[in-house]
Motif scaffolding. Structure first.
Motif, short mmCIF file in Angstrom:
data_model
loop_
_atom_site.label_atom_id
_atom_site.label_comp_id
_atom_site.label_asym_id
_atom_site.label_seq_id
_atom_site.Cartn_x
_atom_site.Cartn_y
_atom_site.Cartn_z
N THR A 1 5.63 10.24 0.69
CA THR A 1 4.88 9.00 0.84
C THR A 1 5.83 7.82 0.69
OG1 THR A 1 3.01 7.70 0.03
CG2 THR A 1 4.33 8.83 -1.61
N GLN A 2 5.44 6.66 1.13
CA GLN A 2 6.28 5.48 1.01
C GLN A 2 5.41 4.24 0.90
OE1 GLN A 2 7.16 5.67 5.78
NE2 GLN A 2 8.71 4.77 4.50
N VAL A 3 6.04 3.16 0.43
CA VAL A 3 5.36 1.90 0.22
C VAL A 3 5.48 1.05 1.48
CG1 VAL A 3 5.30 -0.23 -1.12
CG2 VAL A 3 5.73 1.95 -2.26
N LEU A 4 4.32 0.52 1.93
CA LEU A 4 4.30 -0.40 3.06
C LEU A 4 3.76 -1.74 2.60
CD1 LEU A 4 2.79 1.83 5.92
CD2 LEU A 4 5.19 1.34 5.46
N TYR A 5 4.13 -2.80 3.32
CA TYR A 5 3.66 -4.14 3.02
C TYR A 5 2.88 -4.66 4.22
CZ TYR A 5 6.88 -3.93 -0.90
OH TYR A 5 7.53 -3.56 -2.05
N ILE B 1 0.85 -1.19 0.00
CA ILE B 1 0.00 0.00 0.00
C ILE B 1 0.89 1.24 0.00
CG2 ILE B 1 -1.88 -1.16 1.22
CD1 ILE B 1 -0.96 0.34 3.75
N HIS B 2 0.30 2.37 -0.34
CA HIS B 2 1.00 3.66 -0.28
C HIS B 2 0.45 4.45 0.89
CE1 HIS B 2 2.18 2.51 -4.32
NE2 HIS B 2 3.01 3.54 -4.37
N THR B 3 1.33 5.00 1.69
CA THR B 3 0.90 5.82 2.82
C THR B 3 0.41 7.17 2.34
OG1 THR B 3 3.11 6.72 3.18
CG2 THR B 3 2.55 4.65 4.31
N ALA B 4 -0.41 7.82 3.16
CA ALA B 4 -0.85 9.17 2.84
C ALA B 4 0.33 10.14 2.96
CB ALA B 4 -1.98 9.58 3.78
N GLU C 1 9.49 -13.61 4.62
CA GLU C 1 9.22 -12.55 5.58
C GLU C 1 8.55 -11.38 4.87
OE1 GLU C 1 12.83 -11.49 7.44
OE2 GLU C 1 13.02 -13.36 8.59
N LEU C 2 7.93 -10.54 5.67
CA LEU C 2 7.30 -9.34 5.13
C LEU C 2 8.38 -8.39 4.64
CD1 LEU C 2 4.31 -8.40 4.93
CD2 LEU C 2 4.73 -6.99 6.93
N PRO C 3 8.35 -7.91 3.38
CA PRO C 3 9.39 -7.01 2.88
C PRO C 3 9.47 -5.73 3.71
CG PRO C 3 8.06 -7.86 1.09
CD PRO C 3 7.37 -8.26 2.36
N ALA C 4 10.65 -5.15 3.68
CA ALA C 4 10.88 -3.92 4.42
C ALA C 4 10.12 -2.75 3.80
CB ALA C 4 12.37 -3.62 4.47
N THR C 5 9.88 -1.74 4.59
CA THR C 5 9.18 -0.54 4.12
C THR C 5 10.02 0.18 3.07
OG1 THR C 5 8.11 -0.30 6.26
CG2 THR C 5 8.16 1.64 4.82
N GLY C 6 9.38 0.67 2.01
CA GLY C 6 10.10 1.37 0.95
C GLY C 6 10.56 2.75 1.36
N GLN C 7 11.39 3.36 0.54
CA GLN C 7 11.92 4.69 0.82
C GLN C 7 10.83 5.75 0.62
OE1 GLN C 7 15.34 5.29 -1.64
NE2 GLN C 7 16.63 3.87 -0.49
N ARG C 8 11.00 6.85 1.34
CA ARG C 8 10.06 7.96 1.22
C ARG C 8 10.27 8.67 -0.11
NH1 ARG C 8 11.02 11.87 4.72
NH2 ARG C 8 8.87 12.53 5.11
#
Length: 1006
Positions: free
Chosen positions: A356-360, A346-349, A377-384
């Motif tokens: 914004t950044q990508v979350l899993y 998903i993309h954060t607000a 494992e759940l991938p790490a959070t993407g860069q802002r």
């Protein structure tokens, strides 16, 4: 042919028992039913079995066993409403030590919900934990098998097994073309009701519910009680019908219509509840996966996730470690290792810094295990990353959120909101092309066919430049995205347009699928268009023809399997809606101003009258020229007024062009004038029958309006006679669209009543084939539409065919440019004035490609109006001094009406014709002239002979021979007229010589 087979083991056993019971109760010994009575006998037997089963099983007339030797039962009610409780021995031969009969409860007596009637004491007793009771009702909510007392009756042409199929939490109807009825008989001691929860997402399957009495007479019902309302994908509706006391036979009947070979979506039933039975003598146990924690329950509750229960459970048991279950499960399953299919991004607000950044996240409910071998494992959070810009009509506030521009202002989404200049107005609407957060008027949800509570998940997720369907908990979930529009308002700058379009919705999308996914686009509960399988990036536009509040819905289903195609999705890149009441503005449009000589002169926008455009120089309203119409979606400048096509005129409001039933054509210095008014109004043609792959007969019905006065433009209407009934009472949304369509040409699919058990013909799948008249011409191509003359027999007459060209701009999945139609009007004096309509023999459905439709209309009225060139005159002989003149039509006669045939005329005449008189007179004159000339020349010839003879005699008297001739002439001698010819002179020469001699002789005489 063989009927659809619907007899399984239990039903066959029920039929055999029914036959035994029915024959023993309904027929006298030795009197078998005759063959013509078999349908009624079968219905009576089915009813008899259901009636006895209801009394013995559902109503429990075989009641609580008081001891090992007997049980209690009530007698039939007498005329006073009384009855007795009697004891029935288990062994028919043992009748000793039985309790005496006791007066029973009143026949109308019933226990409240949560209790049952204990026959030993004849008092209402609370149900034990793990069971429930409706008191005076019945409930069927366990569908691991078809409950006892229900019967499935099938009628059709297929040889495949077809019936209602139990699916655990619901009952599923057939998917084929068989007509399948689910039947249940119940006896009510008082007035009651029946209600059931259902899903009915596909109007290509016809679903009806009706009630009969024990004489198989149908109970009077209104249309909205009989025909069931279509539901949204994934939603459950409840339908209720009141029942009379006595025997009621309930029918749930479905019939699939597979026109085009597309499989229909089945009807789902669950929670059938009947009220009005006298009493229940025992409680119903909770089914596995459900429980009732306290005594006296009127219903059971599903076990929460990660718990399970057995039948008749008072509580739920937690699943063992590394096991899981969903809500209402009767057992737990081992948790599998986590894989890429178990999470989604998903993309954060946007934050305060505009990032914004990508979350899993794990798919909920999470059923996998992370800390085992082979698990991911759940991938790490993407860069802002920088947030996308705001959508047009919005501006970026100080806290990096997008807010709508104030009224009267506009923005492209990247700059601040600015006011519209004087003489302009904001272009209101929705234009969503950046997806950082879901707009406030859009919602996302998840519905599962089995109602397994996928509501906790988002059906769709935003992803920057698009919004896409989510992961879902199972592949048969319906992932729902909705957009609510409160209504439409045509702006002042477009007020001169009086068409029936209030707005448009356009969206760009693509589907990425490895299975049989399907995307539905709906308005309220009506499916407007659908797409199956993978589709490339494309745009779809739909026009709004009614000004009402509407909810647009995009529903996506991956497949009917369970969590195998997690990566299948649909992406929507942009959504645009025009002329929305509370919309925002991305630009401004020039509007008409109040005239300067008006007392209210100023810079305010005013609406133009119908059929007026906005002059570029003065910004004033000007009427469009004659025979032009306002086309496109603007009224600025005279170029907004587009000329009508050939053979067409515009209506008074300049909103559309139509044919006034007149047509002219000039060919070979001759002008043909046509009057097609007998072809005005609405004409219909039925094509068929055709048959589906399973043998269902269907017809194509076309209604068409060729020409006529502007008041009756687009008079052809096609209606779905089932869905119009099903949806007419939806008061929450008055715009229940597409129940009927209108246009110059429309089409419906008709299922005849014969052979399918319908009591009336069914009309469905109504579509408009033509909403715009392009023009009429003798040419075979107009505005890119080809009449294709080769599809019909060649026209061997001298009168050319007239081709009427139409178009529908509404795009479909198979016709991205919309549909087009051509009606070829041909002169045929052998037909009636109204004529006959046919379709190409090579394209029996009227179309060869599904996008262009062709019709041939042969009529005597299609011949040109008669003129003087179409008849000739015949003069009769002179009889009795009178000559008559007749006028007859040229053969073959290829004209109608127009100039009438002149009446017969007569003139005086003489017996001898003039030419004969002239001939006789001329001959007589020539004869007299020849006689005169003959006499004249004969006389002259005699004189010459006389002169010559005298000369000869004069020479002989002197006894001298004539002197030798000399070429010279003596003085005073006249030339001799005698000529000596060396050759024989011609007749002309002789005459000339004779004339000269006569002249000379005459001169000498005088």
């Amino acid at each position: 042919m063989t009927r659809c087979r619907a007899l399984n083991g239990p039903i066959l056993f029920q039929r055999l028992v029914a036959v035994v019971i029915g024959v023993s109760h309904h027929f006298r010994p030795g009197h078998a039913p005759t063959p013509p009575m078999f349908p009624f006998v079968r219905a009576a037997l089915v009813f008899r079995w259901n009636q006895l089963h209801a009394r013995t099983e559902s109503f429990k007339w075989r009641l609580q066993i008081a001891s090992n030797n007997y049980y209690y039962q009530y007698t039939e009610c007498d005329s006073t409403g009384s009855r007795w409780r009697v004891s029935i021995p288990l062994n028919p031969g043992s009748c000793s030590d039985l309790p005496p009969p006791t007066r029973g409860t009143d026949c109308s007596f019933s226990c409240p919900a949560g209790k049952y009637l204990e026959m030993s004491i004849q008092e209402c007793t609370p149900c034990a934990a793990g069971s429930y009771s409706l008191g005076s009702g019945l409930r069927f909510d366990q569908w691991d098998a078809i409950p006892a007392g229900f019967t499935s009756l099938t009628m059709g042409l297929s040889t495949e097994v077809s019936s209602w199929t139990p699916q655990g939490v619901y009952l599923e109807s057939n998917r084929d073309e068989c007509t399948v009825s689910l039947v249940y008989a119940v006896h009510l001691e008082k007035q009651g009701s029946v209600s059931f929860t259902y899903q009915y997402p596909d109007n290509n399957i016809f679903f009806e519910f009706y009630v009969q009495n024990e004489q198989c007479q149908e109970m009077a019902q209104t249309d909205d009680q009989k025909w069931i309302k279509v539901t949204n994908n994934g939603e459950w509706y409840t339908h209720s019908v009141n029942l009379k006391s006595g025997t009621n036979i309930l029918y749930w009947r479905t019939t699939g219509i597979l026109v085009g070979g597309k499989m229909v979506k089945p009807v789902l039933l669950k929670n059938i509840q009947i009220e009005g039975v006298a009493y229940t003598s025992e409680c119903f146990p909770c089914r596995p996966g459900w429980f009732s924690p306290a005594p006296g329950s009127s219903s059971c509750e599903p076990c929460p996730s990660n718990t399970f229960s057995i039948k008749d459970a008072a509580f739920c048991t937690p699943c063992p470690e590394h096991h899981y279950s969903h809500e209402g499960w009767a057992e737990c399953k081992v948790r599998p290792p986590c894989s890429e299919k178990d999470y989604f991004q998903i993309h954060t607000a946007c934050d305060s810094e505009g990032k914004t950044q990508v979350l899993y996240r794990w798919v909920e409910p999470k059923i996998c295990v992370e800390n085992v071998t082979g698990a991911v494992e759940l991938p790490a959070t993407g860069q802002r990353e920088p947030c996308p810009p705001c959508n047009p009509g919005y501006y970026n506030s100080n806290d990096s959120t997008c807010l709508p521009c104030p009224p009267g202002t506009h923005s492209d989404g990247t700059s601040a909101c600015t006011e519209c200049p004087a003489g302009t107005e904001p272009v209101l609407g929705y234009e969503y092309k950046w997806w950082n957060v879901l707009p406030s008027n859009m919602k996302t949800s998840c519905f599962n066919v089995g109602n397994s509570k996928c509501d906790d998940m988002n059906g769709w997720e935003v992803a920057g430049d698009h919004v896409h369907s989510g992961a879902s908990s199972s592949d048969n979930d319906y992932l729902i995205l909705t957009l609510h529009v409160p209504g439409f308002k045509v702006p002042a700058s477009l007020s001169g347009m009086t068409g029936n379009e209030f707005g448009q919705i356009t969206f760009v999308f693509e589907t990425i699928c490895s299975a049989d996914c399907e995307l539905y686009f709906m308005m309220s509960t009506t499916v407007v268009e659908s797409w199956e399988g993978s589709k490339g990036k494309q745009s779809y536009t739909h026009s709004m023809t009614r000004n009402a509040s509407v909810t647009f819905t995009w529903a996506f289903q991956k497949t009917n399997q369970m969590r195998r195609y997690v990566t299948d999705m649909v992406k929507v890149y942009s959504i645009s809606v025009t002329n929305v009441i509370d919309g925002v503005a991305s630009a401004c449009r020039v509007c008409a101003l109040i005239p300067h000589n008006s007392q209210r002169a100023g810079s305010s926008c005013v609406p133009c009258p119908a059929g007026f455009f906005i002059d570029r120089d003065t910004n004033q309203c000007q009427e469009c020229p004659p025979n032009t119409h306002l086309a496109g979606r603007h009224t600025y400048g005279q170029d907004a007024c587009v000329a009508c096509g050939p053979g067409s005129v515009s209506n008074k409001e300049h909103s559309r062009c139509y044919s006034d039933c007149s047509f002219t054509h000039t060919e070979n210095n001759r002008t043909l004038t046509f009057d097609l008014s007998p072809l005005s109004g609405v004409a219909s043609v039925t094509i068929g029958p055709s048959f589906t792959s399973k043998g269902t007969k269907y017809l194509h019905l076309f209604n068409m309006s060729l020409c006529g006065h502007e008041v009756i433009h687009k008079a052809a209407v096609c209606t779905d006679n089932v869905t119009v009934v099903s949806n007419k009472d939806d008061e929450s949304d008055p715009a229940q669209f597409v129940n009927s369509v209108d246009g110059f040409i429309c089409q419906s699919t008709i299922i005849p009543a014969d052979g399918r058990g319908f009591r009336m013909a069914i009309s469905s799948q109504s579509v408009s084939l033509a909403d715009t008249f392009i023009g009429a011409t003798v040419d075979s191509v107009l505005d890119g539409v080809n009449a294709t003359p080769d599809l019909f027999p060649e026209n061997l007459k001298d009168v050319p065919d007239i081709n009427f060209f139409y178009r529908s701009r509404q795009a479909t999945a198979s016709c991205d440019q919309g549909r087009s139609s051509v009606i070829t009007v041909r002169c045929n004096p052998e037909k009636s004035d109204r004529g006959e309509i046919s379709v190409p023999s090579t394209c029996p459905a009227g179309t060869c490609d599904g996008c262009t439709f062709h019709f041939l209309w042969e009529s005597a009225s299609a011949c040109p109006r008669c003129s003087e060139d179409d008849y000739h005159q015949i003069e009769g002989a002179c009889k009795g001094g009178v000559q008559e003149t007749l006028y007859v039509w040229n053969e073959p006669k290829l004209c109608t009406k127009g100039a009438p045939l002149p009446a017969r005329s007569s003139v005086p005449c003489e017996a001898i014709a003039l030419w004969l008189k002239v001939g006789v007179g001329g001959g007589a004159f020539v004869a007299v002239l020849l006689i005169s000339l003959t006499c004249y020349f004969w006389k002259k010839n005699k004189r010459l002979e006389y002169k010559y003879s005298r000369l000869v005699m004069s020479a002989n008297k002197e006894c001298e021979l004539p002197a030798a001739d000399s070429c010279g002439l003596a003085e005073g001698e006249e030339p001799d007229d005698d000529v000596v010819y060396t050759q024989k002179p011609s007749l002309l020469g002789k005459l000339r010589a004779i004339a000269n001699k006569v002249t000379d002789f005459t001169g000498q005489s005088f």
